[in-house]
Design a protein around this motif. Structure first.
Motif: not given
Length: 219
Positions: A48-50, A55-57, A61-62, A71-72
């Motif tokens: 609920t906070e992202t 989230n994709a970024h 990174s992970g 990114m698209f």
């Protein structure tokens, strides 16, 4: 029977790169059920906070150990049987990265690169997602739609390397002279003045894209 309106949103990330003229995608191996031992796209539920983009970024990174990427947002996938345990709607994103940089940052047995047309045993509906999204990616590469070709070749390359990538994406051979004229005569590429000895044969001239000419250009 009363309908349920509870759905889970997830972000699916398709990480692409070039490697030896091939279009490849970065996958992870699932180590728990369902589909333990199968390969999957990196993904994460949306809290609920992202935002979807954030989230994709985070996923990128992970997976790669890198922060910067092109990114698209791509497509939504909402088949009722996507996941055996819950009703999950997937929003897919495309990330384009440098394979060499990613390989320097990551060296895990549960992450690997695969050619988009030669996938391993895939879990969930991820093989279908890769097939569908990759069709769009290939179309955008050969036309530079959304500056997609620029994103795959941000730095120096030889024209044979570029042509090999084109041919693999298209699935057919291209006349070398016409291909070179297409980019050189329209000033879409710039001769860097340097040569490279990578690969066999004579040293090849290194080019880079003329960003002023290529940015926003359909080819």
């Amino acid at each position: 029977m009363e309908k349920s309106y509870y759905n889970v949103l997830e972000t699916l990330l398709l990480i692409y790169a070039t490697d030896g003229g091939k279009l490849k995608i970065y996958l992870k191996k699932k180590n728990d059920e369902p589909y333990k031992g199968y390969w999957t796209l990196p993904s994460a539920p949306l809290d609920t906070e992202t935002t979807l983009e954030e989230n994709a970024h985070i996923i990128y990174s992970g997976m790669t150990g890198l922060d910067e990427t092109t990114m698209f947002q791509s497509k939504a996938f909402s088949s009722l049987d996507r996941d055996p345990n819950a009703r999950i709607i997937g929003i897919s994103f495309i990330a384009i990265t440098d394979k060499a940089l990613t390989d320097m940052k990551q060296n895990a047995d549960d992450k690997a690169w695969f050619e988009v047309d030669e996938l391993p045993k895939m879990g969930f509906d991820h093989a279908n997602i890769i097939e569908e999204v990759s069709k769009d990616v290939k179309k955008k590469i050969v036309t530079n739609y959304d500056d997609m070709l620029l994103a795959f070749f941000p730095s120096d390359f030889t024209l044979p390397e570029l042509q090999s990538f084109y041919e693999n994406v298209l699935g057919k051979s291209i006349d070398r002279r016409n291909f070179h004229k297409k980019f050189v005569n329209q000033d879409l590429v710039i001769d860097t003045g340097f040569k490279t000895s990578r690969g066999s044969g004579r040293p090849g001239t290194l080019y880079r894209f003329n960003v002023d000419k290529m940015k926003g250009k359909r080819i």
